[in-house]
Every structure is written in structure tokens, then in C-alpha cells.
Design a protein around this motif. Structure first.
Motif, PDB file in Angstrom:
ATOM      1  N   UNK A  54      39.555  41.021  49.938  1.00 32.49           N
ATOM      2  CA  UNK A  54      39.422  39.690  49.328  1.00 32.49           C
ATOM      3  C   UNK A  54      40.771  38.970  49.348  1.00 32.49           C
ATOM      4  N   UNK A  55      40.721  37.656  49.427  1.00 33.06           N
ATOM      5  CA  UNK A  55      41.939  36.845  49.447  1.00 33.06           C
ATOM      6  C   UNK A  55      42.161  36.259  48.061  1.00 33.06           C
ATOM      7  N   UNK A  56      43.296  36.612  47.455  1.00 34.80           N
ATOM      8  CA  UNK A  56      43.620  36.121  46.121  1.00 34.80           C
ATOM      9  C   UNK A  56      43.990  34.641  46.188  1.00 34.80           C
ATOM     10  N   UNK A  57      43.484  33.857  45.254  1.00 32.91           N
ATOM     11  CA  UNK A  57      43.757  32.427  45.204  1.00 32.91           C
ATOM     12  C   UNK A  57      44.861  32.145  44.183  1.00 32.91           C
ATOM     13  N   UNK A  58      45.933  31.485  44.647  1.00 39.27           N
ATOM     14  CA  UNK A  58      47.069  31.199  43.799  1.00 39.27           C
ATOM     15  C   UNK A  58      47.398  29.713  43.829  1.00 39.27           C
ATOM     16  N   UNK A  59      48.133  29.272  42.817  1.00 37.77           N
ATOM     17  CA  UNK A  59      48.645  27.902  42.783  1.00 37.77           C
ATOM     18  C   UNK A  59      50.123  27.953  42.409  1.00 37.77           C
ATOM     19  N   UNK A 224      49.824  24.945  52.567  1.00 35.40           N
ATOM     20  CA  UNK A 224      49.410  26.302  52.231  1.00 35.40           C
ATOM     21  C   UNK A 224      50.504  27.312  52.561  1.00 35.40           C
ATOM     22  N   UNK A 225      50.671  28.261  51.649  1.00 31.81           N
ATOM     23  CA  UNK A 225      51.519  29.425  51.866  1.00 31.81           C
ATOM     24  C   UNK A 225      50.627  30.648  51.752  1.00 31.81           C
ATOM     25  N   UNK A 226      50.780  31.597  52.655  1.00 35.08           N
ATOM     26  CA  UNK A 226      49.949  32.799  52.609  1.00 35.08           C
ATOM     27  C   UNK A 226      50.824  34.030  52.461  1.00 35.08           C
ATOM     28  N   UNK A 227      50.244  35.063  51.841  1.00 33.76           N
ATOM     29  CA  UNK A 227      50.901  36.365  51.760  1.00 33.76           C
ATOM     30  C   UNK A 227      50.179  37.319  52.689  1.00 33.76           C
ATOM     31  N   UNK A 228      50.932  37.967  53.564  1.00 36.70           N
ATOM     32  CA  UNK A 228      50.368  38.788  54.631  1.00 36.70           C
ATOM     33  C   UNK A 228      50.765  40.245  54.415  1.00 36.70           C
ATOM     34  N   UNK A 229      49.800  41.144  54.560  1.00 37.49           N
ATOM     35  CA  UNK A 229      50.088  42.574  54.578  1.00 37.49           C
ATOM     36  C   UNK A 229      50.556  42.913  55.993  1.00 37.49           C
ATOM     37  N   UNK A 230      51.830  43.263  56.191  1.00 36.89           N
ATOM     38  CA  UNK A 230      52.333  43.477  57.548  1.00 36.89           C
ATOM     39  C   UNK A 230      51.756  44.720  58.220  1.00 36.89           C
ATOM     40  N   UNK A 231      51.161  45.633  57.436  1.00 31.50           N
ATOM     41  CA  UNK A 231      50.561  46.822  58.041  1.00 31.50           C
ATOM     42  C   UNK A 231      49.261  46.485  58.758  1.00 31.50           C
ATOM     43  N   UNK A 232      48.450  45.627  58.164  1.00 33.00           N
ATOM     44  CA  UNK A 232      47.152  45.271  58.746  1.00 33.00           C
ATOM     45  C   UNK A 232      47.122  43.876  59.354  1.00 33.00           C
ATOM     46  N   UNK A 233      48.079  43.030  58.971  1.00 33.36           N
ATOM     47  CA  UNK A 233      48.079  41.643  59.418  1.00 33.36           C
ATOM     48  C   UNK A 233      47.153  40.755  58.613  1.00 33.36           C
ATOM     49  N   UNK A 234      46.493  41.307  57.621  1.00 33.05           N
ATOM     50  CA  UNK A 234      45.528  40.523  56.865  1.00 33.05           C
ATOM     51  C   UNK A 234      46.197  39.634  55.818  1.00 33.05           C
ATOM     52  N   UNK A 235      45.682  38.411  55.679  1.00 28.39           N
ATOM     53  CA  UNK A 235      46.088  37.526  54.597  1.00 28.39           C
ATOM     54  C   UNK A 235      45.453  38.055  53.313  1.00 28.39           C
ATOM     55  N   UNK A 239      48.234  30.359  48.748  1.00 26.76           N
ATOM     56  CA  UNK A 239      48.789  29.514  47.696  1.00 26.76           C
ATOM     57  C   UNK A 239      48.549  28.054  48.053  1.00 26.76           C
ATOM     58  N   UNK A 240      47.961  27.306  47.134  1.00 29.61           N
ATOM     59  CA  UNK A 240      47.839  25.866  47.285  1.00 29.61           C
ATOM     60  C   UNK A 240      49.115  25.235  46.749  1.00 29.61           C
ATOM     61  N   UNK A 280      61.869  25.213  42.376  1.00 31.32           N
ATOM     62  CA  UNK A 280      61.827  26.618  41.945  1.00 31.32           C
ATOM     63  C   UNK A 280      60.455  26.838  41.318  1.00 31.32           C
ATOM     64  N   UNK A 281      59.712  27.809  41.829  1.00 36.14           N
ATOM     65  CA  UNK A 281      58.313  27.941  41.453  1.00 36.14           C
ATOM     66  C   UNK A 281      57.941  29.399  41.208  1.00 36.14           C
ATOM     67  N   UNK A 282      56.777  29.552  40.600  1.00 30.62           N
ATOM     68  CA  UNK A 282      56.133  30.844  40.490  1.00 30.62           C
ATOM     69  C   UNK A 282      54.700  30.679  41.015  1.00 30.62           C
ATOM     70  N   UNK A 283      54.194  31.669  41.716  1.00 24.65           N
ATOM     71  CA  UNK A 283      52.817  31.631  42.212  1.00 24.65           C
ATOM     72  C   UNK A 283      51.922  32.327  41.196  1.00 24.65           C
ATOM     73  N   UNK A 284      50.987  31.574  40.612  1.00 20.52           N
ATOM     74  CA  UNK A 284      50.151  32.087  39.537  1.00 20.52           C
ATOM     75  C   UNK A 284      48.684  31.966  39.924  1.00 20.52           C
TER      76      UNK A 284
END
Length: 287
Positions: A54-59, A224-235, A239-240, A280-284
Motif C-alpha cells: 500500500x502507498x502511504x498518503x502524506x501531506x 508530488x514527492x515520493x518515498x521509494x524502497x530502493x530494494x524493490x523500487x516500489x513507491x 506526499x502532496x 522547512x517541513x515535516x511529512x505527516x
């Protein structure tokens, strides 16, 4: 029709019925199997497969705002201690800078040749790697002086780059759906992976930031900013980051680009090309 003929016809009909029944059973079993087989999988570069996650949704939660040079076509961003390193692009304007975060003042700067389009940067302990767009050249620089120590070449385009401390490797994007892994000393390619979201390739991976074994990336031409697992390549998270600039501030600016982790925190610095501000931000969690 003779008795033998009648018997032959009936035999053929029975065979058809049996065949149809077998096909129906097989189809039902296949369907049931697909329903019970668990999550779908995506292939990895070495032929293995991984379950689609699943892809986590962040802002974005904005914590502070700093001035940013509107003449900077931001391509790479990294914070080390109190030094903000910024690589900029455009032919005839590309630079590597050390910037004062609070004021936005450029402390030090070096220019790239006019024939070179600067792209991403990453800072190692005493060195900096800076890549180029279409020139196929990476510059290894001294962190203190910003002088070029050597030049190396590579195939394809260069977009973003970061250093994965967990695996001690460079991670590099080229605008496609590929991340390339490189040796941080030699710059030789040592692997690659395809970036996917729910099994679909994700293109236009741009500026990168490696944090705790994960890769954060801007997606070109989006907020959009995405976080990627470098082992699998999956997003694994998206982040909106839209709405950071007010309506009037968006005049004359280009896309969101530039992401730097704030060491020792869960915070980031983000900005864009020609933007008047750096945040300066935090992704929540958010929709």
C-alpha cells in the motif's frame, strides 16, 4: 441412421459434455486460486518479485520559511551541519553554492562551464558529487574548496543523485523509471531498479534525497514527492506538496524541485526552481 451410428453420435456428445465440464472446473479453480494467492507482485531487476505494498498518503506541515534566490534554477539540495549546498542548472548559469539557510545569502559559489547543464548533487564526508544533464560528466569536488578533484563519465542523462548511507552506494536518477546504483568512490554502476507504484512504472524521477535506507524523490512537473524502497523500487509513500506558494508568488517560477533532510530530525527542506522561498517541513499523514 443405424444403431452403430447412433451410438457414435451419443459418444461424441458425451465427450463434449465431459470436456466442457473439465474446462469449467479448471477455470473456477484458477479464479479461486487468483483470489486466494495473496497480494500481486512486481518483478525486480534480478528476476525476483515483491508483493505490491500500500502507498502511504502524506501531506506537508510547514514549520518555517526561509528566503531563496529567485535566480536559482534548483537542481540539487543538501544540508550538512549549518551549510546548505545547492546545485543549479541552465546553460551558462549552472553553479554549486554554499548558502546561509536563514538569510539565503550565498557564502561560496563556483560556476560550471557554459556548455554544461548542472543537475543533482550529493555530499559525502569530504567530497561532493555533482552530475550533469546531457553531458555525461560527473564532477567530484572537494567539500571545503568546491574545487574539481576529477571528472568521470557515464551513459545517459543525469537528473538527481544521493548517497545511501545504509548501503554505502550512490543512487542516481535519469528522468526515466530507473534508479541506478553507483560505487561512491569510482562512480561505476553496480546495479539498478525500476521504480513502480502499484505495479506501474513511475517516470520523471528527479531530485533525490537518501534517508535511513529510503529514497525520497521529486517527480518532475508535479507537486508530488515520493518515498521509494530502493530494494524493490516500489513507491511506499507519496506526499502532496502543493499550495506552498501563494498565487502571486507563483508568477515566474518553475516546478517544485529540491529536497534535503535536516540531520537528526524527521524534517526536510524543500523548494523549487526560481522559487522565492525555501520551506522547512515535516511529512505527516493526510489524504
Amino acid at each position: 441412421m443405424s444403431g452403430a451410428e447412433v451410438g457414435g453420435v451419443l459418444g461424441r456428445r458425451r465427450a463434449v459434455v465431459v470436456l466442457l465440464a473439465a474446462v469449467t472446473v479448471a477455470a473456477a479453480a484458477a479464479y479461486a486460486g487468483s483470489r486466494s494467492a495473496g497480494p500481486a507482485t512486481v518483478p525486480l531487476v534480478d528476476g525476483r518479485s515483491a508483493a505490491v505494498v500500500p502507498v502511504e498518503q502524506l501531506r506537508v506541515e510547514v514549520l518555517a520559511r526561509y528566503p531563496h534566490d529567485t535566480a536559482a534554477f534548483t537542481q540539487g539540495l543538501e544540508l550538512v551541519g549549518s551549510d546548505l549546498y545547492e546545485g543549479t542548472g541552465q546553460y551558462g548559469e549552472s553553479e554549486l553554492r554554499v548558502v546561509d539557510l536563514a538569510s539565503g545569502t550565498v557564502r561560496r559559489r563556483v560556476s560550471l562551464p557554459d556548455t554544461v547543464f548542472g543537475e543533482g548533487i550529493t555530499v559525502l564526508e569530504s567530497r561532493i558529487w555533482q552530475i550533469t544533464w546531457r553531458e555525461g560528466v560527473a564532477y567530484e569536488r572537494d567539500r571545503e574548496t568546491l574545487d574539481v578533484l576529477r571528472e568521470v563519465t557515464y551513459d545517459g542523462e543525469g537528473w538527481g543523485i544521493c548517497h545511501d548511507d545504509a548501503a554505502d552506494r550512490l543512487v542516481m536518477s535519469d528522468g526515466t523509471d530507473q534508479l541506478t546504483y553507483r560505487d561512491p568512490a569510482t562512480f561505476d554502476q553496480i546495479g539498478s531498479v525500476t521504480v513502480t507504484r502499484a505495479g506501474t512504472p513511475v517516470r520523471d524521477i528527479n531530485e533525490l534525497e537518501c534517508v535511513d535506507g529510503q529514497v525520497w524523490a521529486n517527480v518532475w512537473r508535479t507537486d508530488e514527492i515520493v518515498r521509494i524502497d530502493p530494494a524493490s523500487g516500489q513507491v511506499v509513500a507519496e506526499v502532496d506538496a502543493g499550495g506552498l506558494l501563494a498565487g502571486a508568488e507563483r508568477a515566474g517560477v518553475d516546478v517544485l524541485n529540491g529536497i534535503a533532510a535536516v540531520p537528526g530530525t524527521d524534517e526536510f527542506l524543500i523548494t523549487g526552481k526560481y522559487w522565492p522561498a525555501l520551506f522547512r517541513v515535516r511529512f505527516v499523514p493526510g489524504s
